[in-house]
Motif scaffolding. Structure first.
Motif, PDB file in Angstrom:
ATOM      1  N   GLU A  33     -14.623  -9.012  23.020  1.00 13.30           N
ATOM      2  CA  GLU A  33     -14.852 -10.270  23.196  1.00 13.30           C
ATOM      3  C   GLU A  33     -16.047 -10.858  23.339  1.00 13.30           C
ATOM      4  O   GLU A  33     -17.198  -9.590  24.375  1.00 13.30           O
ATOM      5  CB  GLU A  33     -13.949 -10.784  23.825  1.00 13.30           C
ATOM      6  N   ALA A  34     -16.803 -11.320  22.884  1.00 15.31           N
ATOM      7  CA  ALA A  34     -18.275 -11.431  22.914  1.00 15.31           C
ATOM      8  C   ALA A  34     -18.390 -11.627  24.290  1.00 15.31           C
ATOM      9  O   ALA A  34     -17.982 -13.077  24.546  1.00 15.31           O
ATOM     10  CB  ALA A  34     -18.879 -12.291  22.213  1.00 15.31           C
ATOM     11  N   LEU A  35     -19.877 -11.186  25.635  1.00 20.17           N
ATOM     12  CA  LEU A  35     -19.859 -11.802  26.552  1.00 20.17           C
ATOM     13  C   LEU A  35     -20.764 -13.516  26.814  1.00 20.17           C
ATOM     14  O   LEU A  35     -20.611 -14.460  27.377  1.00 20.17           O
ATOM     15  CB  LEU A  35     -19.618 -11.079  27.701  1.00 20.17           C
ATOM     16  N   PRO A  38     -23.595 -18.007  21.013  1.00 27.70           N
ATOM     17  CA  PRO A  38     -22.272 -19.493  20.816  1.00 27.70           C
ATOM     18  C   PRO A  38     -20.999 -19.252  21.159  1.00 27.70           C
ATOM     19  O   PRO A  38     -19.762 -19.714  21.093  1.00 27.70           O
ATOM     20  CB  PRO A  38     -23.362 -19.619  19.873  1.00 27.70           C
ATOM     21  N   GLU A  39     -20.819 -17.940  20.236  1.00 31.77           N
ATOM     22  CA  GLU A  39     -18.985 -17.210  20.523  1.00 31.77           C
ATOM     23  C   GLU A  39     -18.259 -17.081  21.705  1.00 31.77           C
ATOM     24  O   GLU A  39     -17.120 -16.988  21.521  1.00 31.77           O
ATOM     25  CB  GLU A  39     -18.732 -16.758  18.967  1.00 31.77           C
ATOM     26  N   ALA A  40     -19.062 -16.750  22.842  1.00 28.33           N
ATOM     27  CA  ALA A  40     -18.474 -16.364  23.940  1.00 28.33           C
ATOM     28  C   ALA A  40     -17.421 -17.123  24.037  1.00 28.33           C
ATOM     29  O   ALA A  40     -18.030 -18.416  25.215  1.00 28.33           O
ATOM     30  CB  ALA A  40     -19.860 -16.228  25.092  1.00 28.33           C
ATOM     31  N   ARG A  41     -16.690 -17.446  24.718  1.00 31.25           N
ATOM     32  CA  ARG A  41     -15.578 -18.135  25.440  1.00 31.25           C
ATOM     33  C   ARG A  41     -15.619 -18.399  27.037  1.00 31.25           C
ATOM     34  O   ARG A  41     -15.850 -19.433  27.868  1.00 31.25           O
ATOM     35  CB  ARG A  41     -14.873 -17.838  25.619  1.00 31.25           C
ATOM     36  N   LEU A  42     -16.431 -17.211  27.315  1.00 34.76           N
ATOM     37  CA  LEU A  42     -17.015 -17.545  28.543  1.00 34.76           C
ATOM     38  C   LEU A  42     -18.164 -18.639  29.210  1.00 34.76           C
ATOM     39  O   LEU A  42     -18.897 -18.653  30.382  1.00 34.76           O
ATOM     40  CB  LEU A  42     -17.246 -16.146  29.662  1.00 34.76           C
ATOM     41  N   SER A  46     -28.253 -16.128  30.690  1.00 35.97           N
ATOM     42  CA  SER A  46     -29.668 -15.369  31.300  1.00 35.97           C
ATOM     43  C   SER A  46     -28.913 -15.296  32.970  1.00 35.97           C
ATOM     44  O   SER A  46     -28.998 -14.311  33.773  1.00 35.97           O
ATOM     45  CB  SER A  46     -30.521 -15.791  31.111  1.00 35.97           C
ATOM     46  N   LEU A  47     -28.722 -16.190  33.788  1.00 38.77           N
ATOM     47  CA  LEU A  47     -28.278 -15.689  35.685  1.00 38.77           C
ATOM     48  C   LEU A  47     -27.466 -15.216  35.637  1.00 38.77           C
ATOM     49  O   LEU A  47     -27.284 -14.278  36.365  1.00 38.77           O
ATOM     50  CB  LEU A  47     -28.729 -16.882  35.756  1.00 38.77           C
ATOM     51  N   ASP A  48     -26.441 -15.044  34.429  1.00 37.46           N
ATOM     52  CA  ASP A  48     -24.975 -14.645  34.479  1.00 37.46           C
ATOM     53  C   ASP A  48     -25.385 -12.733  34.241  1.00 37.46           C
ATOM     54  O   ASP A  48     -25.009 -11.826  34.425  1.00 37.46           O
ATOM     55  CB  ASP A  48     -24.129 -15.488  33.611  1.00 37.46           C
ATOM     56  N   ALA A  49     -26.289 -12.918  33.184  1.00 39.55           N
ATOM     57  CA  ALA A  49     -27.023 -11.427  32.587  1.00 39.55           C
ATOM     58  C   ALA A  49     -26.733 -10.989  34.098  1.00 39.55           C
ATOM     59  O   ALA A  49     -26.835  -9.607  34.502  1.00 39.55           O
ATOM     60  CB  ALA A  49     -27.657 -11.408  32.041  1.00 39.55           C
ATOM     61  N   LEU A  50     -28.439 -11.442  35.467  1.00 35.62           N
ATOM     62  CA  LEU A  50     -28.840 -10.520  36.239  1.00 35.62           C
ATOM     63  C   LEU A  50     -27.775 -10.037  37.221  1.00 35.62           C
ATOM     64  O   LEU A  50     -27.848  -9.099  37.557  1.00 35.62           O
ATOM     65  CB  LEU A  50     -29.279 -11.621  36.845  1.00 35.62           C
ATOM     66  N   LEU A  74     -24.426  -5.425  27.313  1.00 33.19           N
ATOM     67  CA  LEU A  74     -23.762  -6.689  28.504  1.00 33.19           C
ATOM     68  C   LEU A  74     -22.839  -7.214  27.246  1.00 33.19           C
ATOM     69  O   LEU A  74     -22.635  -8.157  27.524  1.00 33.19           O
ATOM     70  CB  LEU A  74     -24.738  -7.590  29.275  1.00 33.19           C
ATOM     71  N   SER A  75     -23.129  -7.156  25.836  1.00 33.97           N
ATOM     72  CA  SER A  75     -22.685  -7.524  24.668  1.00 33.97           C
ATOM     73  C   SER A  75     -21.205  -8.197  24.617  1.00 33.97           C
ATOM     74  O   SER A  75     -20.632  -9.244  24.535  1.00 33.97           O
ATOM     75  CB  SER A  75     -22.679  -7.868  23.229  1.00 33.97           C
TER      76      SER A  75
END
Length: 90
Positions: A33-35, A38-42, A46-50, A74-75
């Motif tokens: 699942e994409a993290l 636009p298709e990511a449910r979560l 960019s702050l979350d990526a950090l 991280l995808s």
């Protein structure tokens, strides 16, 4: 040889969700699942990526610099697991 075990995937899912302080989406988070995007449910940003990158570094000692490789890693949880296995072998 593939060292990505179901236990490792489950650990990564927990780590990602805890790092971004989110509950699993309905039906749980799938491996592919994409993290982000636009298709990511979560609905991560960019702050979350950090935050995920810092949690990965703390848990596994693997630095996640801002790069195309990190964005690909991280995808999804599956990509992240593969990335970490490659980095830990290196």
């Amino acid at each position: 040889m593939n060292l990505v075990t179901p236990e490792f995937i489950a650990r990564l899912k927990t780590l990602v969700l805890e790092a971004v302080e989110k509950e699993p989406p309905p039906g749980g988070l799938s491996d592919d699942e994409a993290l982000f995007g636009p298709e990511a449910r979560l609905d991560l940003d960019s702050l979350d990526a950090l935050q995920v990158s810092m949690a990965i570094q703390q848990a596994f000692g693997v630095r996640m610099p801002d790069s195309k490789e990190t964005r690909r890693a991280l995808s999804s949880v599956a990509h992240l697991a593969e990335h970490l296995m490659r980095e830990q072998k290196a």
